[in-house]
Design a protein around this motif. Structure first.
Motif, mmCIF file in Angstrom:
data_model
loop_
_atom_site.group_PDB
_atom_site.id
_atom_site.type_symbol
_atom_site.label_atom_id
_atom_site.label_comp_id
_atom_site.label_asym_id
_atom_site.label_seq_id
_atom_site.Cartn_x
_atom_site.Cartn_y
_atom_site.Cartn_z
ATOM 1 N N ARG A 92 16.890 84.120 23.236
ATOM 2 C CA ARG A 92 16.435 85.510 23.373
ATOM 3 C C ARG A 92 16.533 86.250 22.037
ATOM 4 N NH1 ARG A 92 15.406 87.659 28.261
ATOM 5 N NH2 ARG A 92 16.134 86.598 30.152
ATOM 6 N N ALA A 93 17.595 86.008 21.317
ATOM 7 C CA ALA A 93 17.759 86.680 20.021
ATOM 8 C C ALA A 93 16.686 86.233 19.027
ATOM 9 C CB ALA A 93 19.151 86.396 19.467
ATOM 10 N N LEU A 94 16.364 84.934 19.019
ATOM 11 C CA LEU A 94 15.348 84.425 18.095
ATOM 12 C C LEU A 94 13.966 84.987 18.394
ATOM 13 C CD1 LEU A 94 16.399 80.653 17.902
ATOM 14 C CD2 LEU A 94 16.585 82.347 16.081
ATOM 15 N N ALA A 95 13.710 85.291 19.669
ATOM 16 C CA ALA A 95 12.384 85.762 20.070
ATOM 17 C C ALA A 95 12.362 87.245 20.404
ATOM 18 C CB ALA A 95 11.903 84.955 21.274
ATOM 19 N N ALA A 96 13.375 87.969 19.966
ATOM 20 C CA ALA A 96 13.510 89.372 20.362
ATOM 21 C C ALA A 96 12.309 90.229 19.967
ATOM 22 C CB ALA A 96 14.794 89.952 19.765
ATOM 23 N N ASP A 97 11.623 89.887 18.872
ATOM 24 C CA ASP A 97 10.496 90.699 18.391
ATOM 25 C C ASP A 97 9.142 90.150 18.838
ATOM 26 O OD1 ASP A 97 10.798 88.408 16.840
ATOM 27 O OD2 ASP A 97 9.870 89.328 15.077
ATOM 28 N N LEU A 98 9.143 89.173 19.774
ATOM 29 C CA LEU A 98 7.896 88.538 20.182
ATOM 30 C C LEU A 98 7.560 88.900 21.637
ATOM 31 C CD1 LEU A 98 8.281 84.961 18.652
ATOM 32 C CD2 LEU A 98 6.973 86.892 17.750
ATOM 33 N N PRO A 99 6.613 89.798 21.859
ATOM 34 C CA PRO A 99 6.254 90.168 23.234
ATOM 35 C C PRO A 99 5.562 89.044 23.991
ATOM 36 C CG PRO A 99 4.753 91.208 21.672
ATOM 37 C CD PRO A 99 5.846 90.577 20.856
ATOM 38 N N ASN A 100 5.075 88.013 23.290
ATOM 39 C CA ASN A 100 4.382 86.917 23.975
ATOM 40 C C ASN A 100 5.314 85.753 24.318
ATOM 41 O OD1 ASN A 100 4.622 86.267 21.230
ATOM 42 N ND2 ASN A 100 2.839 84.922 21.273
ATOM 43 N N VAL A 101 6.615 85.926 24.139
ATOM 44 C CA VAL A 101 7.605 84.935 24.573
ATOM 45 C C VAL A 101 8.454 85.571 25.660
ATOM 46 C CG1 VAL A 101 9.566 83.516 23.893
ATOM 47 C CG2 VAL A 101 7.624 83.771 22.341
ATOM 48 N N LYS A 102 8.460 84.964 26.851
ATOM 49 C CA LYS A 102 9.106 85.576 28.007
ATOM 50 C C LYS A 102 10.032 84.571 28.686
ATOM 51 C CE LYS A 102 4.976 88.390 28.719
ATOM 52 N NZ LYS A 102 3.881 88.757 29.656
ATOM 53 N N PHE A 103 11.289 84.955 28.850
ATOM 54 C CA PHE A 103 12.279 84.113 29.521
ATOM 55 C C PHE A 103 12.432 84.611 30.957
ATOM 56 C CE2 PHE A 103 13.197 83.935 25.008
ATOM 57 C CZ PHE A 103 13.297 82.570 24.803
ATOM 58 N N LEU A 104 12.070 83.782 31.914
ATOM 59 C CA LEU A 104 12.018 84.194 33.317
ATOM 60 C C LEU A 104 13.254 83.809 34.110
ATOM 61 C CD1 LEU A 104 8.294 83.268 34.114
ATOM 62 C CD2 LEU A 104 9.219 85.343 33.053
ATOM 63 N N GLY A 105 14.170 83.040 33.513
ATOM 64 C CA GLY A 105 15.342 82.590 34.252
ATOM 65 C C GLY A 105 14.979 81.550 35.292
ATOM 66 N N ARG A 106 15.799 81.465 36.313
ATOM 67 C CA ARG A 106 15.558 80.473 37.362
ATOM 68 C C ARG A 106 14.441 80.934 38.295
ATOM 69 N NH1 ARG A 106 19.587 76.640 38.007
ATOM 70 N NH2 ARG A 106 21.468 76.988 36.761
ATOM 71 N N ILE A 107 13.609 80.004 38.684
ATOM 72 C CA ILE A 107 12.551 80.240 39.666
ATOM 73 C C ILE A 107 12.728 79.212 40.781
ATOM 74 C CG2 ILE A 107 10.058 80.208 40.092
ATOM 75 C CD1 ILE A 107 10.794 82.523 38.348
ATOM 76 N N GLU A 108 12.608 79.645 42.016
ATOM 77 C CA GLU A 108 12.757 78.718 43.139
ATOM 78 C C GLU A 108 11.699 77.618 43.065
ATOM 79 O OE1 GLU A 108 15.147 78.632 45.407
ATOM 80 O OE2 GLU A 108 16.108 80.345 44.434
ATOM 81 N N ASN A 109 12.095 76.413 43.463
ATOM 82 C CA ASN A 109 11.188 75.262 43.363
ATOM 83 C C ASN A 109 9.861 75.501 44.071
ATOM 84 O OD1 ASN A 109 12.907 73.725 41.805
ATOM 85 N ND2 ASN A 109 13.826 72.652 43.534
ATOM 86 N N HIS A 110 9.911 76.162 45.217
ATOM 87 C CA HIS A 110 8.671 76.364 45.980
ATOM 88 C C HIS A 110 7.708 77.300 45.263
ATOM 89 C CE1 HIS A 110 9.770 80.465 47.227
ATOM 90 N NE2 HIS A 110 10.984 80.002 47.436
ATOM 91 N N ASP A 111 8.202 78.043 44.270
ATOM 92 C CA ASP A 111 7.339 78.978 43.544
ATOM 93 C C ASP A 111 6.850 78.404 42.209
ATOM 94 O OD1 ASP A 111 6.043 81.453 43.604
ATOM 95 O OD2 ASP A 111 7.541 82.391 42.320
ATOM 96 N N LEU A 112 7.328 77.204 41.848
ATOM 97 C CA LEU A 112 6.937 76.641 40.555
ATOM 98 C C LEU A 112 5.463 76.257 40.523
ATOM 99 C CD1 LEU A 112 9.913 74.312 39.544
ATOM 100 C CD2 LEU A 112 9.198 76.431 38.445
ATOM 101 N N ARG A 113 4.906 75.895 41.660
ATOM 102 C CA ARG A 113 3.530 75.379 41.679
ATOM 103 C C ARG A 113 2.558 76.328 40.996
ATOM 104 N NH1 ARG A 113 -0.271 74.470 47.057
ATOM 105 N NH2 ARG A 113 -2.257 74.371 45.902
ATOM 106 N N ARG A 114 2.603 77.625 41.326
ATOM 107 C CA ARG A 114 1.615 78.540 40.761
ATOM 108 C C ARG A 114 1.804 78.729 39.262
ATOM 109 N NH1 ARG A 114 2.918 84.321 40.850
ATOM 110 N NH2 ARG A 114 5.134 84.607 41.275
#
Length: 412
Positions: free
Chosen positions: A278-300
């Protein structure tokens, strides 16, 4: 094939689990039960609780038809620590031996046995066929991952200093002949990729190994289903999924998206590298860290991505994320290291890179050429069904078992 009795010995098993090895044991166990075989899994609860600093409730003994036995000692952390240092299940040895003899399995399958028993567990039990599946490089590497000093791929041994760099005590048993003696008890060794088999050989494993990849349990339709209509976002994006650890090389992707602002990079997962990334990409609006996503939602997320980026810097034994992307009709951009080239080339499912310039070029190429992206996706999906589906891999596994049992019955 006759219905067989299997016993899996592994340190981790969901939900007492961190990574791909426990998930693979679970998937294999469930697939075997679905085919009429009896499966017992023995895993070490103490090891999980030691490393996770969490205490989970006990689980049912029968889980989806699999008998699951979690070993727990009243001495807690002392049990896996002694196993780690002495290479033998000091606290659980008698229980494991008695359990195996009582179940009388036809086949014992060893997964990651580092903390459930070390090399000493390989001699316990009765006359079953013994199969070792190398989920990691534990047989030839104290840290399991051939990632020297926690900063670079290993090509020259420096095991004691390397273990200390991970803040782990060196293992006493690795300086004896214990492992070599116990490996003689194993009838069949399985590597998860041609690359991993080669690395085991380079680092001193003399026993022959078969190659059998990981698989995905989901059924494969004849054709990819239509994309899910709901996009995660409107801007075009690339995707990375998995544990955020230094060995995964995610920090090397950030400079590429600094140079390519026309698409986003979505990162799904969590881990100890999250604050630094996050610190390395702090100035980049096109880099997004979403954290954990439930497996059933990974498909989309997969289906609407231009490609999945797999930038691991170390020597994986396989690449589950690659075949997961392939299953969702998504090509991959992967680092030219470890088993990734053999997977990409077999599937014709994407592009490889070695440095930032090549990564930027690959991103720009797929972003600017939807037809190329779709052609890679078609090859990826077809290869996933042919080589990495449950049916393909489990049939290969049972064929290896049958051949090894026949060889064991034949007098030498």
């Amino acid at each position: 094939m006759d219905r067989l009795r299997f016993c899996f010995l592994t340190t981790f098993y969901p939900p007492f689990n961190f990574g791909g090895d426990g998930i693979d044991v679970q998937r294999t166990a469930l697939a075997l039960v679905d085919r009429g075989h009896h499966v017992t899994v023995v895993h070490d609860v103490d090891a999980y609780e030691w490393l996770s600093q969490k205490r989970l409730p006990d689980q049912p003994v029968i889980q989806d038809g699999v008998e699951v036995i979690g070993l727990r000692s009243r001495f807690g952390v002392v049990s896996p620590f002694l196993t780690h240092q002495l290479g033998y299940p000091v606290m659980h040895g008698r229980a494991i031996d008695a359990l195996i003899r009582k179940r009388a399995p036809d086949v014992i399958v060893y997964g990651n046995v580092s903390l459930v028993g070390g090399p000493g567990v390989l001699k316990l039990g009765g006359p079953a066929l013994r199969v070792y599946v190398a989920h990691e490089h534990w047989l030839v590497c104290p840290t399991h991952v051939l990632w020297r000093f926690n900063r670079e791929p290993c090509d020259v041994r420096a095991c004691v200093r390397c273990a200390l760099s991970y803040r782990r005590p060196p293992q006493i048993w690795r300086h004896t002949g214990a492992l070599k003696r116990r490996l003689a008890d194993v009838d069949l060794f399985i590597a998860r990729s041609e690359f991993s088999r080669t690395k085991h050989r380079e680092f001193g494993l003399s026993q022959p190994m078969e190659v059998l990849p990981y698989f995905l349990p989901a059924p494969f339709p004849e054709q990819p289903p239509p994309r899910m209509p709901e996009r995660p976002q409107q801007r075009p994006y690339f995707l990375s999924v998995g544990r955020l650890a230094r060995i995964k090389g995610l920090d090397s992707v950030i400079p590429a998206f600094r140079r390519f602002p026309d698409a986003d990079w979505l990162v799904i997962g969590d881990g100890n590298e999250m604050p630094r990334l996050r610190a390395l990409a702090a100035d980049l609006p096109n880099v997004k860290f979403l954290g954990r996503i439930e497996n059933h939602d990974l498909r989309r997320y997969y289906e609407h991505a231009i490609a999945a980026i797999v930038p691991s810097s170390g020597y994986e034994t396989f690449g589950i994320v690659l075949i997961e992307a392939f299953h969702y009709h998504t090509p991959v951009i992967a680092r030219r290291i470890g088993p990734f080239p053999e997977i990409i080339e077999r599937a014709n499912g994407g592009l490889l890179f070695s440095d930032t310039d090549e990564l930027v070029a690959a991103i720009a190429r797929l972003h600017g050429d939807p037809a190329l992206r779709d052609s890679f996706a078609v090859g990826a999906f077809g290869a996933a069904k042919k080589y990495w589906s449950e049916n393909a891999v489990i049939e290969g596994f049972l064929d290896l078992i049958e051949n090894a049992r026949a060889a064991k019955r034949t007098p030498q």
